[in-house]
Design an enzyme around this catalytic site. Structure first.
Site, mmCIF file in Angstrom:
data_model
loop_
_atom_site.group_PDB
_atom_site.id
_atom_site.type_symbol
_atom_site.label_atom_id
_atom_site.label_comp_id
_atom_site.label_asym_id
_atom_site.label_seq_id
_atom_site.Cartn_x
_atom_site.Cartn_y
_atom_site.Cartn_z
ATOM 1 N N ASP A 1 1.736 6.531 5.811
ATOM 2 C CA ASP A 1 1.102 5.381 4.922
ATOM 3 C C ASP A 1 2.079 4.531 4.486
ATOM 4 O O ASP A 1 3.441 4.730 4.723
ATOM 5 C CB ASP A 1 0.410 6.454 3.880
ATOM 6 C CG ASP A 1 -0.761 5.633 3.215
ATOM 7 O OD1 ASP A 1 -0.740 4.328 3.572
ATOM 8 O OD2 ASP A 1 -1.414 6.565 2.400
HETATM 9 C C1 BGC Z 1 -3.445 3.679 1.386
HETATM 10 C C2 BGC Z 1 -3.918 3.886 2.950
HETATM 11 C C3 BGC Z 1 -4.205 2.783 3.710
HETATM 12 C C4 BGC Z 1 -2.988 2.017 3.787
HETATM 13 C C5 BGC Z 1 -3.229 0.555 4.355
HETATM 14 C C6 BGC Z 1 -2.318 2.978 1.647
HETATM 15 O O1 BGC Z 1 -1.805 2.461 0.289
HETATM 16 O O2 BGC Z 1 -2.972 5.024 1.091
HETATM 17 O O3 BGC Z 1 -5.298 4.682 2.644
HETATM 18 O O4 BGC Z 1 -4.953 2.764 4.834
HETATM 19 O O5 BGC Z 1 -2.412 1.661 2.243
HETATM 20 O O6 BGC Z 1 -3.651 -0.152 3.590
#
Ligand code: BGC
Length: 739
Positions: free
Chosen positions: A287
């Site tokens: 993430d």
């Molecule tokens: C979130 C994810 C997301 C990623 C990309 C993160 O802050 O937890 O769910 O896919 O950002 O945008």
């Protein structure tokens, strides 16, 4: 062995292999792909390999950054997120494919969660359809629009089980139940990927957030989780396993610490379970900056240690932070990482690029984007799925549906003429200007109706100065529709709430309006269960609409005026107050189950132990009767199957949908089992007076559970078999499972 020497020409074999491209179906082409990956790996420098492991973020408007071009040209970038639009993505891709040494295409990702431009209901709302076909349809439309805009990879489905509605990200998942969550996970993976995601209307999916992210303590986002392996395997893993079984191409490792080890550096979940047990061969992306965050988690002193921990645990691609890239060479030199672990990560990334067909077809057909975006069929699908997601929570005296011959209606509330909020959080490239508000939807549906609109207050409802206008509008009308709830940014990421009441003084607005004595329908928009006790007791009708997307207003009008009969069911329990949380239907019994007449049982002094609305709950404009629950055999062996049947009859005067739900309880087992576990459901449409037999099959995968030593087994003994219209109102019989 380290490969640091750049090789400037392709080997003949490599070129030949790269030429045999365009797989019709990647699943049949794996052998070819693996040897092409080997050929490429043999030519890559260490810097180019580490480059593949890097994903960087684009501009907020969807453009790439100048640095991306530079890195792509040098072959030092594997992927971007948020860069989108057919022309822009092609422009960036052209640099990677035409100007880099090895011509490896970029993998372009984006959060396409419940729609790309045509926005469907938030995922929790889609789960409330209890209809995998609708959910697959939504994902399929999203994939078509996203791929046409140059996106190859969506960071969805989010398959986190959530038992705590304070956690804002409950809106992004399918609720509290692993069985329903698994069905939704499968549907979304199929919808996004189809059986071949190299097609120009499909994208590769990503099961996230691996794992137990939804178990955040106190519902506070990013918080620590502590979950036994038993509960991981029984509750949190199953939707991820369902995604793997459905062929999901990628996973995302989560932000949370899990039992003391951050999930983005957790060898147990990332390697032992995912790779060794489940044989997952796709990409794990961290993430957003989760690798860097290992430092704050306190398991790495610096970026170098963070990279070593994450990569060796099983993360392949680093999102946004750059620790793999900055430290990979040194870690290799110091033998703190192996060449094998780097090569394996690169291999998985190349594998998905091959399966996406990017080596043979790296560009997006720029003529598609305008054709498919917001196409009439996509918009129609969004409207239908939205209406199917609504849950009728209350309908005293059949106040709904409203009569189209009414002379006037007051349409009130902060969300009654709102377009931005109802498309929800994580709304892709969705835009308020594409959306239809409730006011617009009602006017389009019943043009002759006099609609007295008054907002009353904003969503945060700190000011009451608009209440009088709303009350006057109510007085001047025959009936009231009041649209209340949360703003879109009150759920989703970093949007936990310690109170899940209606925000501000919205409830006071409802009370003021109801004092007029006009029949009032409350329409809710929200990303999580809300505590709505007063409304549940005092308002005659309540329609839960979640954040229903681009077509929310039309779909709400369809249901309020009876063109569509609501048939959704709650995918999550609605508590009476936050003090009851976590409150979920599939809990274990205690040694002292609640008993109103016995103080020394498991309950509260100040509130009932029961939910306000249970899991699986939802009404219809018609009535259904379930009867005649039968098993094909009273006894089966541990490997046996049994057929469960019941008769469902529409006893009302109009067509409608009922979701028939099958629950089991393993009465005596080597471990305590939940009081109920969902093991089957069917959304059935019946005409007035129509009767139909519904049929389910229960076998080892439904009756089995994890034993004390974490083996999945069917334990002999009695099982209760329950069928009903929600998790409380159930017919019950008994099945004996024999050794
Ligand atoms: C979130 C994810 C997301 C990623 C990309 C993160 O802050 O937890 O769910 O896919 O950002 O945008």
């Amino acid at each position: 062995m380290r490969s640091t020497k750049p090789i400037t020409t392709f080997s003949l074999l490599g070129v030949l292999l790269l030429l045999i491209a365009s797989p019709a179906s990647w699943s049949q082409q794996d052998n070819g792909i693996e040897s092409r990956i080997n050929a490429l790996l043999g030519q890559m420098t260490l810097a180019e390999k580490l480059g593949q492991l890097q994903q960087l973020d684009g501009e907020a408007n969807g453009n790439f950054r100048p640095e991306h071009l530079e890195l792509a040209r040098k072959g030092l970038l594997g992927s971007t997120l948020n860069v989108r639009g057919a022309q822009r993505t092609n422009q960036l891709q052209r640099v990677a494919v035409e100007q880099s040494r090895l011509k490896i295409p970029l993998l372009l990702g984006f959060d396409v969660i419940h729609g790309y431009r045509t926005i469907f209901p938030i995922s929790l709302g889609e789960a409330a359809t209890w209809d995998p076909v609708s959910v697959e349809r939504g994902a399929s439309v999203a994939a078509e629009e996203a791929r046409a805009a140059g996106i190859h990879w969506t960071f969805a489905p989010m398959v986190d089980i959530a038992r705590d509605p304070r956690w804002g990200r409950i809106s992004e998942g399918s609720g509290e139940d692993p069985y329903l969550g698994s069905a939704m996970a499968r549907a979304r993976v199929h919808g996004f990927q189809g059986d071949d995601y190299s097609r120009d209307n499909k994208v590769v999916a990503c099961a996230k957030h691996w794992v137990a992210y939804g178990a955040a303590e106190a519902g506070r986002d990013y918080n620590t989780t502590d979950v036994s392996e038993f509960t991981l395997r029984s509750i949190y893993f199953p939707p991820f396993k369902a995604a793997v079984d459905a062929g999901v191409g990628t996973f995302m490792s989560s932000f949370n610490a899990l039992n003391g080890v951050p999930a983005s550096a957790n060898p147990f979940t990332l390697t032992k379970v995912l790779r060794d047990e489940w044989k997952f061969d796709g990409i794990v992306v961290s993430d957003y900056t989760a690798v860097e965050e290992l430092i704050k988690h306190g398991i790495a002193a610096d970026g170098k240690e963070a990279a070593a921990e994450a990569l060796s645990a099983g993360v392949d691609m680093e999102m946004v932070s750059r620790n793999f890239n900055q430290n990979g060479a040194e870690l290799l030199q110091q033998n703190r990482l192996t060449q094998h672990s780097i090569d394996e990560a690169v291999r998985r990334i190349l594998r998905i690029k091959f399966r996406l067909g990017l080596f043979s077809n790296p560009y997006t057909n720029e003529s598609l984007e305008s054709k498919v975006t917001l196409s009439a069929s996509n918009v129609a699908a969004a409207r239908e799925v939205a209406a199917r997601s609504f849950v009728l929570l209350k309908n005293d005296n059949n106040i709904l549906p409203l009569n189209k011959n009414l002379g006037s209606v007051a349409l009130l509330g902060p969300l009654a003429d709102d377009k931005r909020n109802m498309i929800g959080s994580w709304s892709g490239d969705g835009r308020a200007e594409d959306a239809v508000s409730v006011l617009q939807g009602i006017k389009a549906k019943v043009p002759q109706l006099k609609v007295n609109y008054a907002k009353g207050c904003e969503v945060n409802c700190e000011q009451t100065s608009g209440f009088a206008e709303a009350v006057n509008a109510a007085r001047a009308s025959e009936a009231v529709i009041i649209v209340v709830g949360e703003s879109a940014d009150m759920s989703g990421e970093a949007a936990s709430r310690s109170s899940i009441d209606l925000p501000g003084r919205q409830l006071d607005l409802i009370k003021a309006v109801q004092e007029t004595g006009k029949p009032t329908v409350v329409v809710l928009m929200n990303g999580r269960p809300l505590t709505i006790n007063w409304i549940a007791e005092n308002s005659p009708a309540i329609l839960e609409t979640w954040f229903a997307g681009t077509q929310a207003g039309n779909a709400i009008a369809d249901v309020l005026f009876g063109d569509v009969n609501p048939g959704g069911k709650l995918p999550v329990t609605f508590p009476r107050n936050v003090g009851q949380i976590p409150l979920y239907y599939n809990h274990l019994n205690t040694g002292r189950p609640p008993d109103a007449n016995n103080k020394y049982t498991s309950k509260y002094l100040d509130v009932s132990w029961t939910p306000l609305f249970p899991f699986g709950y939802g009404l219809s404009y018609t009535k259904f009767k379930l009867s005649n629950l039968q098993l094909s055999a009273p006894r089966i062996g541990t490997n046996g199957n049994v057929t469960v049947t019941a008769d469902l009859e529409n006893t009302g005067s109009r067509a409608g949908d009922e979701v028939v739900q099958l629950y089991i309880r393993d009465v005596v087992s080597s471990v305590s089992r939940p009081v109920k576990e969902l093991k089957g459901f069917q959304r059935v449409t019946l005409q007035a007076n129509e009767k139909k037999q519904v049929k389910f099959t229960l076998g080892p995968s439904e009756l089995g559970s994890y034993s004390r030593d974490l083996k999945f087994v069917v334990e002999p003994g009695e099982f209760k078999i329950m069928v009903g219209s929600n998790s409380v109102d159930l017919l019950e019989t008994s099945l004996q499972v024999q050794p």
